[in-house]
Motif scaffolding. Structure first.
Motif, PDB file in Angstrom:
ATOM      1  N   GLN A  87     -61.455  46.737  16.973  1.00 29.16           N
ATOM      2  CA  GLN A  87     -61.794  47.979  16.286  1.00 29.16           C
ATOM      3  C   GLN A  87     -63.030  48.543  16.964  1.00 29.16           C
ATOM      4  N   GLN A  88     -62.990  49.835  17.278  1.00 30.57           N
ATOM      5  CA  GLN A  88     -64.117  50.478  17.962  1.00 30.57           C
ATOM      6  C   GLN A  88     -64.687  51.564  17.058  1.00 30.57           C
ATOM      7  N   PHE A  89     -66.021  51.611  16.959  1.00 22.13           N
ATOM      8  CA  PHE A  89     -66.712  52.587  16.118  1.00 22.13           C
ATOM      9  C   PHE A  89     -67.813  53.251  16.926  1.00 22.13           C
ATOM     10  N   GLN A  90     -68.051  54.528  16.687  1.00 24.27           N
ATOM     11  CA  GLN A  90     -69.235  55.158  17.258  1.00 24.27           C
ATOM     12  C   GLN A  90     -70.438  54.661  16.469  1.00 24.27           C
ATOM     13  N   ALA A  91     -71.522  54.351  17.175  1.00 26.00           N
ATOM     14  CA  ALA A  91     -72.677  53.700  16.557  1.00 26.00           C
ATOM     15  C   ALA A  91     -73.307  54.563  15.470  1.00 26.00           C
ATOM     16  N   HIS A  92     -73.447  55.874  15.699  1.00 27.39           N
ATOM     17  CA  HIS A  92     -74.085  56.716  14.681  1.00 27.39           C
ATOM     18  C   HIS A  92     -73.206  56.834  13.437  1.00 27.39           C
ATOM     19  N   ARG A  93     -71.898  56.829  13.610  1.00 38.81           N
ATOM     20  CA  ARG A  93     -70.992  56.890  12.450  1.00 38.81           C
ATOM     21  C   ARG A  93     -71.026  55.579  11.663  1.00 38.81           C
ATOM     22  N   LEU A  94     -71.125  54.452  12.368  1.00 42.13           N
ATOM     23  CA  LEU A  94     -71.224  53.159  11.693  1.00 42.13           C
ATOM     24  C   LEU A  94     -72.533  53.056  10.922  1.00 42.13           C
ATOM     25  N   ALA A  95     -73.644  53.493  11.524  1.00 40.47           N
ATOM     26  CA  ALA A  95     -74.942  53.453  10.841  1.00 40.47           C
ATOM     27  C   ALA A  95     -74.905  54.300   9.571  1.00 40.47           C
ATOM     28  N   TRP A  96     -74.334  55.497   9.669  1.00 37.43           N
ATOM     29  CA  TRP A  96     -74.232  56.386   8.497  1.00 37.43           C
ATOM     30  C   TRP A  96     -73.409  55.713   7.399  1.00 37.43           C
ATOM     31  N   THR A  97     -72.271  55.135   7.782  1.00 33.47           N
ATOM     32  CA  THR A  97     -71.389  54.489   6.807  1.00 33.47           C
ATOM     33  C   THR A  97     -72.071  53.309   6.136  1.00 33.47           C
ATOM     34  N   LEU A  98     -72.818  52.517   6.890  1.00 31.61           N
ATOM     35  CA  LEU A  98     -73.501  51.363   6.301  1.00 31.61           C
ATOM     36  C   LEU A  98     -74.591  51.786   5.327  1.00 31.61           C
ATOM     37  N   LEU A  99     -75.282  52.889   5.615  1.00 31.23           N
ATOM     38  CA  LEU A  99     -76.423  53.296   4.790  1.00 31.23           C
ATOM     39  C   LEU A  99     -76.083  54.332   3.723  1.00 31.23           C
ATOM     40  N   ASN A 100     -75.065  55.172   3.963  1.00 32.89           N
ATOM     41  CA  ASN A 100     -74.776  56.282   3.038  1.00 32.89           C
ATOM     42  C   ASN A 100     -73.355  56.305   2.501  1.00 32.89           C
ATOM     43  N   GLY A 101     -72.505  55.435   2.964  1.00 33.71           N
ATOM     44  CA  GLY A 101     -71.117  55.435   2.503  1.00 33.71           C
ATOM     45  C   GLY A 101     -70.202  56.164   3.481  1.00 33.71           C
ATOM     46  N   GLU A 102     -68.944  56.270   3.090  1.00 30.02           N
ATOM     47  CA  GLU A 102     -67.920  56.841   3.959  1.00 30.02           C
ATOM     48  C   GLU A 102     -68.189  58.301   4.306  1.00 30.02           C
ATOM     49  N   ILE A 103     -67.738  58.699   5.486  1.00 28.54           N
ATOM     50  CA  ILE A 103     -67.806  60.091   5.932  1.00 28.54           C
ATOM     51  C   ILE A 103     -66.509  60.764   5.497  1.00 28.54           C
ATOM     52  N   PRO A 104     -66.575  61.878   4.761  1.00 32.10           N
ATOM     53  CA  PRO A 104     -65.340  62.552   4.338  1.00 32.10           C
ATOM     54  C   PRO A 104     -64.504  62.976   5.546  1.00 32.10           C
ATOM     55  N   LYS A 105     -63.183  62.979   5.374  1.00 30.97           N
ATOM     56  CA  LYS A 105     -62.258  63.288   6.474  1.00 30.97           C
ATOM     57  C   LYS A 105     -62.470  64.689   7.035  1.00 30.97           C
ATOM     58  N   ASP A 106     -62.852  65.656   6.198  1.00 31.93           N
ATOM     59  CA  ASP A 106     -62.987  67.039   6.655  1.00 31.93           C
ATOM     60  C   ASP A 106     -64.379  67.368   7.180  1.00 31.93           C
ATOM     61  N   ARG A 107     -65.238  66.368   7.342  1.00 29.09           N
ATOM     62  CA  ARG A 107     -66.617  66.595   7.781  1.00 29.09           C
ATOM     63  C   ARG A 107     -66.878  65.889   9.109  1.00 29.09           C
ATOM     64  N   LEU A 108     -67.848  66.418   9.844  1.00 31.14           N
ATOM     65  CA  LEU A 108     -68.331  65.811  11.077  1.00 31.14           C
ATOM     66  C   LEU A 108     -69.732  65.266  10.828  1.00 31.14           C
ATOM     67  N   LEU A 109     -70.151  64.329  11.640  1.00 32.73           N
ATOM     68  CA  LEU A 109     -71.508  63.798  11.556  1.00 32.73           C
ATOM     69  C   LEU A 109     -72.293  64.364  12.732  1.00 32.73           C
ATOM     70  N   LEU A 110     -73.312  65.159  12.446  1.00 32.49           N
ATOM     71  CA  LEU A 110     -74.057  65.885  13.466  1.00 32.49           C
ATOM     72  C   LEU A 110     -75.465  65.312  13.618  1.00 32.49           C
TER      73      LEU A 110
END
Length: 140
Positions: A87-110
């Motif tokens: 399984q491969q994850f982008q590091a900034h997306r993994l950090a966000w998920t660990l600290l703030n929860g899931e990223i909604p499908k219709d949103r981007l992480l900027l």
């Protein structure tokens, strides 16, 4: 009784059972587990994966820079699992998920800071494609 002259008893990293650890020619020791079951349990431990991720983050006053694998686009990424179940994850997306929860499908992480390998949650925010385009235009 020792199996080899340079061996020593050590506890298994998973269950604590004593195992004999033998030194290689370079002085490093090989055996850290008592069984394949303990190896598999250790590898599947989710907290170990999270600790491994954060150990590769260099926290500075501003950005938290991911110092693991960097893609050719400049984003950090993390791989978990074996060859067939990787399984491969982008590091900034993994950090966000660990600290703030899931990223909604219709949103981007900027990124606010424009540093692609930054994983500081204060420098990340949720947006949509319009926000991303507006942000790129304003910064050049």
């Amino acid at each position: 009784m020792k199996k080899y002259p340079d061996s020593k008893p050590v506890p298994c990293q998973q269950c604590g059972t004593m195992v004999w650890q033998t030194a290689r020619r370079d002085g490093n020791y090989l055996k850290r587990f008592c069984s394949q079951e303990c190896i598999n349990t250790y590898r599947r431990d989710p907290q170990r994966k999270i600790d491994r991720f954060w150990s590769r983050v260099e926290k500075t006053d501003g950005c938290w820079l991911y110092r693991g694998t960097i893609s050719f686009e400049g984003y950090g990424y993390v791989c978990f699992g074996s060859y067939r179940q990787r399984q491969q994850f982008q590091a900034h997306r993994l950090a966000w998920t660990l600290l703030n929860g899931e990223i909604p499908k219709d949103r981007l992480l900027l990124h606010r800071c424009d540093v692609r390998n930054c994983v500081n949650p204060e420098h990340l925010y949720l947006g949509d494609r319009f926000d991303n385009c507006r942000d790129m235009d304003s910064r050049g």
